[in-house]
Enzyme design. Sequence first.
Site, PDB file in Angstrom:
ATOM      1  N   ASN A  99      40.213   1.438  42.601  1.00 12.51           N
ATOM      2  CA  ASN A  99      40.217   2.857  42.971  1.00 12.51           C
ATOM      3  C   ASN A  99      41.517   3.263  43.636  1.00 12.51           C
ATOM      4  OD1 ASN A  99      37.661   2.708  42.031  1.00 12.51           O
ATOM      5  ND2 ASN A  99      36.653   2.838  44.021  1.00 12.51           N
ATOM      6  N   HIS A 116      45.373  -0.485  41.114  1.00  7.87           N
ATOM      7  CA  HIS A 116      45.854   0.635  40.284  1.00  7.87           C
ATOM      8  C   HIS A 116      46.578   1.694  41.105  1.00  7.87           C
ATOM      9  CE1 HIS A 116      42.670  -0.464  36.994  1.00  7.87           C
ATOM     10  NE2 HIS A 116      43.739  -1.231  36.942  1.00  7.87           N
ATOM     11  N   CYS A 124      59.671   8.888  42.658  1.00  8.26           N
ATOM     12  CA  CYS A 124      60.593   9.541  41.732  1.00  8.26           C
ATOM     13  C   CYS A 124      60.837   8.626  40.529  1.00  8.26           C
ATOM     14  CB  CYS A 124      61.897   9.817  42.467  1.00  8.26           C
ATOM     15  SG  CYS A 124      63.221  10.377  41.392  1.00  8.26           S
TER      16      CYS A 124
HETATM   17  C1  BJW Z   1      27.811   3.026  39.685  1.00  2.13           C
HETATM   18  C2  BJW Z   1      27.457   4.186  40.391  1.00  2.13           C
HETATM   19  C3  BJW Z   1      26.875   3.982  41.668  1.00  2.13           C
HETATM   20  C4  BJW Z   1      28.319   4.812  38.527  1.00  2.13           C
HETATM   21  N1  BJW Z   1      26.685   2.715  42.133  1.00  2.13           N
HETATM   22  N2  BJW Z   1      27.610   1.799  40.164  1.00  2.13           N
HETATM   23  C5  BJW Z   1      43.014  -6.339  26.403  1.00  2.13           C
HETATM   24  C6  BJW Z   1      43.481  -7.178  27.373  1.00  2.13           C
HETATM   25  C7  BJW Z   1      44.384  -6.730  28.325  1.00  2.13           C
HETATM   26  C8  BJW Z   1      44.816  -5.414  28.331  1.00  2.13           C
HETATM   27  C9  BJW Z   1      44.357  -4.573  27.349  1.00  2.13           C
HETATM   28  C10 BJW Z   1      43.481  -5.030  26.406  1.00  2.13           C
HETATM   29  N3  BJW Z   1      43.235  -4.005  25.571  1.00  2.13           N
HETATM   30  C11 BJW Z   1      43.924  -2.931  25.995  1.00  2.13           C
HETATM   31  C12 BJW Z   1      44.616  -3.245  27.077  1.00  2.13           C
HETATM   32  C13 BJW Z   1      45.461  -2.320  27.836  1.00  2.13           C
HETATM   33  C14 BJW Z   1      44.775  -1.444  28.827  1.00  2.13           C
HETATM   34  C15 BJW Z   1      43.246  -1.535  28.771  1.00  2.13           C
HETATM   35  O1  BJW Z   1      42.604  -2.256  29.486  1.00  2.13           O
HETATM   36  N4  BJW Z   1      42.633  -0.713  27.947  1.00  2.13           N
HETATM   37  C16 BJW Z   1      41.168  -0.706  27.806  1.00  2.13           C
HETATM   38  C17 BJW Z   1      40.656   0.717  27.963  1.00  2.13           C
HETATM   39  C18 BJW Z   1      40.807  -1.340  26.505  1.00  2.13           C
HETATM   40  N5  BJW Z   1      45.238  -1.846  30.128  1.00  2.13           N
HETATM   41  C19 BJW Z   1      46.400  -1.424  30.610  1.00  2.13           C
HETATM   42  O2  BJW Z   1      47.150  -0.691  29.968  1.00  2.13           O
HETATM   43  C20 BJW Z   1      46.772  -1.919  31.996  1.00  2.13           C
HETATM   44  N6  BJW Z   1      48.073  -2.477  31.970  1.00  2.13           N
HETATM   45  C21 BJW Z   1      48.384  -3.526  31.219  1.00  2.13           C
HETATM   46  O3  BJW Z   1      47.584  -4.084  30.500  1.00  2.13           O
HETATM   47  O4  BJW Z   1      49.696  -3.903  31.372  1.00  2.13           O
HETATM   48  C22 BJW Z   1      50.222  -4.826  30.421  1.00  2.13           C
HETATM   49  C23 BJW Z   1      50.920  -4.013  29.340  1.00  2.13           C
HETATM   50  C24 BJW Z   1      52.210  -3.591  29.570  1.00  2.13           C
HETATM   51  C25 BJW Z   1      52.852  -2.868  28.557  1.00  2.13           C
HETATM   52  C26 BJW Z   1      52.183  -2.550  27.372  1.00  2.13           C
HETATM   53  C27 BJW Z   1      50.840  -2.939  27.204  1.00  2.13           C
HETATM   54  C28 BJW Z   1      50.212  -3.678  28.202  1.00  2.13           C
HETATM   55  C29 BJW Z   1      46.811  -0.773  32.988  1.00  2.13           C
HETATM   56  C30 BJW Z   1      45.479  -0.188  33.239  1.00  2.13           C
HETATM   57  C31 BJW Z   1      45.595   1.006  34.183  1.00  2.13           C
HETATM   58  C32 BJW Z   1      44.274   1.719  34.365  1.00  2.13           C
HETATM   59  N7  BJW Z   1      44.507   2.938  35.017  1.00  2.13           N
HETATM   60  C33 BJW Z   1      43.369   3.806  35.314  1.00  2.13           C
HETATM   61  C34 BJW Z   1      43.917   5.173  35.768  1.00  2.13           C
HETATM   62  C35 BJW Z   1      44.483   5.096  37.173  1.00  2.13           C
HETATM   63  C36 BJW Z   1      45.106   6.372  37.571  1.00  2.13           C
HETATM   64  C37 BJW Z   1      44.118   7.483  37.752  1.00  2.13           C
HETATM   65  O5  BJW Z   1      43.214   7.382  38.597  1.00  2.13           O
HETATM   66  O6  BJW Z   1      44.250   8.480  37.051  1.00  2.13           O
HETATM   67  O7  BJW Z   1      42.547   3.217  36.337  1.00  2.13           O
HETATM   68  S1  BJW Z   1      42.254   3.947  33.947  1.00  2.13           S
HETATM   69  C38 BJW Z   1      40.791   4.068  34.922  1.00  2.13           C
HETATM   70  O8  BJW Z   1      39.915   2.981  34.565  1.00  2.13           O
HETATM   71  C39 BJW Z   1      41.232   3.845  36.376  1.00  2.13           C
HETATM   72  C40 BJW Z   1      40.180   2.868  36.857  1.00  2.13           C
HETATM   73  O9  BJW Z   1      40.661   2.141  37.969  1.00  2.13           O
HETATM   74  C41 BJW Z   1      39.907   2.025  35.636  1.00  2.13           C
HETATM   75  C42 BJW Z   1      38.594   1.283  35.669  1.00  2.13           C
HETATM   76  O10 BJW Z   1      37.516   2.157  35.665  1.00  2.13           O
HETATM   77  P1  BJW Z   1      36.236   1.847  36.572  1.00  2.13           P
HETATM   78  O11 BJW Z   1      36.612   1.886  37.990  1.00  2.13           O
HETATM   79  O12 BJW Z   1      35.568   0.617  36.089  1.00  2.13           O
HETATM   80  O13 BJW Z   1      35.353   3.165  36.321  1.00  2.13           O
HETATM   81  P2  BJW Z   1      34.381   3.510  35.086  1.00  2.13           P
HETATM   82  O14 BJW Z   1      34.185   4.978  35.105  1.00  2.13           O
HETATM   83  O15 BJW Z   1      34.835   2.916  33.830  1.00  2.13           O
HETATM   84  O16 BJW Z   1      33.005   2.801  35.469  1.00  2.13           O
HETATM   85  C43 BJW Z   1      32.196   3.231  36.554  1.00  2.13           C
HETATM   86  C44 BJW Z   1      31.064   2.241  36.689  1.00  2.13           C
HETATM   87  O17 BJW Z   1      30.326   2.550  37.854  1.00  2.13           O
HETATM   88  C45 BJW Z   1      30.073   2.283  35.521  1.00  2.13           C
HETATM   89  O18 BJW Z   1      29.786   0.933  35.116  1.00  2.13           O
HETATM   90  C46 BJW Z   1      28.816   2.934  36.122  1.00  2.13           C
HETATM   91  O19 BJW Z   1      27.618   2.414  35.559  1.00  2.13           O
HETATM   92  C47 BJW Z   1      28.937   2.545  37.575  1.00  2.13           C
HETATM   93  N8  BJW Z   1      28.335   3.470  38.557  1.00  2.13           N
HETATM   94  N9  BJW Z   1      27.754   5.285  39.686  1.00  2.13           N
HETATM   95  C48 BJW Z   1      27.031   1.682  41.394  1.00  2.13           C
HETATM   96  N10 BJW Z   1      26.463   5.051  42.465  1.00  2.13           N
HETATM   97 ZN    ZN Z   2      64.880  10.631  43.071  1.00  2.00          ZN
END
Ligand code: BJW
Ligand code: ZN
Length: 244
Positions: A99, A116, A124
């Site tokens: 988060n 993240h 910048c």
């Molecule tokens: C409850 C509840 C309650 C609800 N109680 N539970 C395979 C292997 C490795 C990497 C990849 C791959 N395939 C693709 C990739 C690349 C990509 C990736 O993972 N993509 C997937 C979508 C497939 N990853 C990346 O690009 C990462 N970097 C990387 O791999 O670098 C190497 C690289 C370099 C150069 C080129 C290529 C690769 C970076 C990932 C960055 C993610 N960023 C975000 C945005 C942050 C900024 C912003 O806030 O705007 O981060 S995406 C978004 O998802 C955010 C979150 O941190 C992240 C995870 O989401 P999260 O927290 O799990 O939320 P939800 O909504 O998905 O789930 C909520 C859960 O809560 C649910 O399960 C509900 O059931 C539950 N819930 N209420 C308890 N009350």
């Molecule tokens: Zn600057």
Amino acid sequence: MLEKHFIDALKKARQIVFFTGSGISAESGIPTFRGEEGLWNKFKPEELANFNAFIKNPALVTEWYNFRREIVRKALPNPGHLSIYEFEKFYDVTVVTQNVDNLHRRAGSSKVLELHGNIERNFCISCGKDAVEMHEKDKSGVFRCECGGLLRPGVVWFGENLPTAIFDAAEVAISKSDIVFVAGTSLQVYPAASLVHFAKGFNCYIVEINTETTPGSYLADQKFEGKSGVHIPAILELVKELKG
Ligand code: BJW
Ligand code: ZN
């Protein structure tokens, strides 16, 4: 159902990790990313959460983050965050969070590793300088650094590397921990999601707290289905009985 091995693990543990995602902040009124109420049902991630999108339309991306910043600023830590802080009375606790909302820190947690980034931070894209507050937009609706470069939010977008030192510190904390609580994350985004497999490899006891089943549920030794703001305080009460 409460497993006996869960009680034993709580009794024996010294170091623990809470690995959290947006679900833990849902009860603070911050929308999750995916799912029915998810942010990205309304906004497409590929349009907003990557560097190319920012360069193509910085004003739109800036507006989206400002909108979310306002939600985060008005939000308060909920019983899930607050109980995680209280676990520090009983264990050496590290919070590893995906988060960007600061709520673990605001709840008082002392060791928080933000995989993240943090939405309050900006930097910048030209000179790399940090800008904590962004005061003035230019005419086109974007914020600029003194050097003229565009200011972007200090979060990790798709295609960007996670901060290496923080990811490494998360692995170290997990490798040393007896229990890893995985709360409120869909485990769909890598490399963060790989930490649960990493934990399994180090023989950590895994507890999952989620309203739904996730791709990592099969790795959990103990699963709590439901809200983190309900289950984490209940687990804390149990710890108080066992250790108090
Ligand atoms: C409850 C509840 C309650 C609800 N109680 N539970 C395979 C292997 C490795 C990497 C990849 C791959 N395939 C693709 C990739 C690349 C990509 C990736 O993972 N993509 C997937 C979508 C497939 N990853 C990346 O690009 C990462 N970097 C990387 O791999 O670098 C190497 C690289 C370099 C150069 C080129 C290529 C690769 C970076 C990932 C960055 C993610 N960023 C975000 C945005 C942050 C900024 C912003 O806030 O705007 O981060 S995406 C978004 O998802 C955010 C979150 O941190 C992240 C995870 O989401 P999260 O927290 O799990 O939320 P939800 O909504 O998905 O789930 C909520 C859960 O809560 C649910 O399960 C509900 O059931 C539950 N819930 N209420 C308890 N009350
Ligand atoms: Zn600057």
